[in-house]
Design a protein around this motif. Structure first.
Motif: not given
Length: 358
Positions: A67-68, A71, A94, A97, A105, A171, A288, A291-292
């Motif tokens: 999944d990560a 993205v 961050w 998400r 959710q 998170r 992760e 992406t950031c």
């Protein structure tokens, strides 16, 4: 219709297991999901699941990693950011998400809310995860240092650690206490971290006692591998340092980055004796952060470090390390297509990177 090869059948079954596992973990949560339920949903046998994954936790990490990695990539910012602006952009990427306090959710929260519990449940995952977090901080800190105004401030890995602590805490609270986290406050807090004076210097106490690397003259014929930070295939054949690091020794790569010449490539080949479970955890952590980083920094300031998840051990073998463990630390200096120096054990990254390429 063409008959599938054994490899194609295994790959198709693996994809079916991952898809079924994602649905089971999302609807039931990690604790209540059973391997038999995943096999039934995938229309495969229990044995077929275990032939692809060593256990439920490994499968869980693999689903989260997949999944990560899927993205969508954000648009990189324009050059000229300050440290505070970059930290704010990182925080926005961050918190975008994070789950909101809405019923819609719930299923998304359920999928990854057991991650921390499963990491800390076992020393075999907890220790590598701590080192993977160190890697994230090093990558983020180096990116911050690459921004023009920050160069005079020295090492910013400590600031990066503070930012990651804030974001990971947000998170966890977003999942455990829906509605508690205010995203705009998290972004503002991360921006203010740029003003922290942590007296962050680079001088590990063991470096003066590290033995010099051995001069050698060995062939260097590296395979084509994937740089997980840039999601690109590369062949690390240029001048530089290749560090083969077990998942208990990842943070040592900073020694190579600080000691190597500015124009030298630095490649970290991450290896482990238990790839079935720990390789997906490494994939998840790196993906992760990647992406950031994409949404917070222009490519011009990305760290020169390449991170290769060397599950097959092919890059390690090319560097003369045929047997690996989570405690492995071996580094080689490459110049003009040859290995010109090598070092093993504590301080190997610094020793190899300190060798002149000429």
């Amino acid at each position: 219709m063409r008959r599938l090869t054994r490899a194609e059948t295994q790959e198709r079954n693996r994809a079916k297991v991952l898809a079924a596992a994602r649905e089971e973990f999302t609807s039931r949560g990690f604790r209540d999901t059973k391997i038999d339920g995943i096999a039934e949903r995938a229309k495969l046998t229990r044995g077929a699941v275990y032939s692809n994954f060593p256990g439920k936790r490994a499968l869980y990490f693999a689903v989260l990693a997949q999944d990560a990695e899927r993205v969508p990539e954000p648009t990189p910012p324009e050059p000229g950011l300050t440290v505070g602006e970059a930290l704010g952009a990182l925080a926005r990427a961050w918190v975008a998400r994070l789950p909101l306090a809405t019923a819609e959710q719930d299923t998304a929260v359920r999928l990854d809310m057991d991650l921390v519990a499963e990491v800390v449940a076992d020393e075999r995952t907890r220790r590598p995860y701590a080192q993977l977090m160190k890697l994230d901080a090093i990558l983020l800190g180096l990116a911050l240092e690459g921004l023009g105004p920050s160069r005079a401030r020295g090492r910013l890995v400590g600031v990066a650690e503070a930012a990651l602590t804030t974001l990971h805490g947000a998170r966890q609270l977003a999942a455990l206490a829906p509605g508690f986290v205010e995203p705009f406050n998290i972004v503002a807090a991360c921006e203010q971290l740029a003003e922290l004076d942590l007296d962050d210097t680079w001088q590990p106490p063991h470096l003066p006692h590290v033995s010099a690397a051995r001069r050698v003259d060995e062939p260097w014929s590296p395979p084509t591998v994937v740089d997980a930070i840039r999601a690109q295939s590369v062949q690390p054949s240029g001048d530089g340092v290749v560090a083969v690091l077990g998942l208990h020794r990842i943070a040592a790569v900073e020694e190579a980055l600080r000691a190597a010449p500015a124009d030298a490539d630095v490649t970290a080949a991450l290896v482990t004796s238990t790839p079935g479970e720990l390789a997906p955890l490494a994939r998840l952590t790196v993906a992760e952060l990647r992406t950031c980083l994409l949404g917070a920094f222009p490519s011009s300031v990305w760290p020169r470090l390449r991170v290769v998840l060397d599950v097959s051990g092919s890059l390690a073998a090319a560097a003369g390390v045929p047997a690996v463990s989570d405690a492995t630390e071996t580094a080689v200096r490459v110049a003009a297509g040859r290995i010109v120096a090598r070092a093993e054990g504590w301080g190997a990254c610094h020793a190899a990177a300190s060798v002149s390429g000429s």
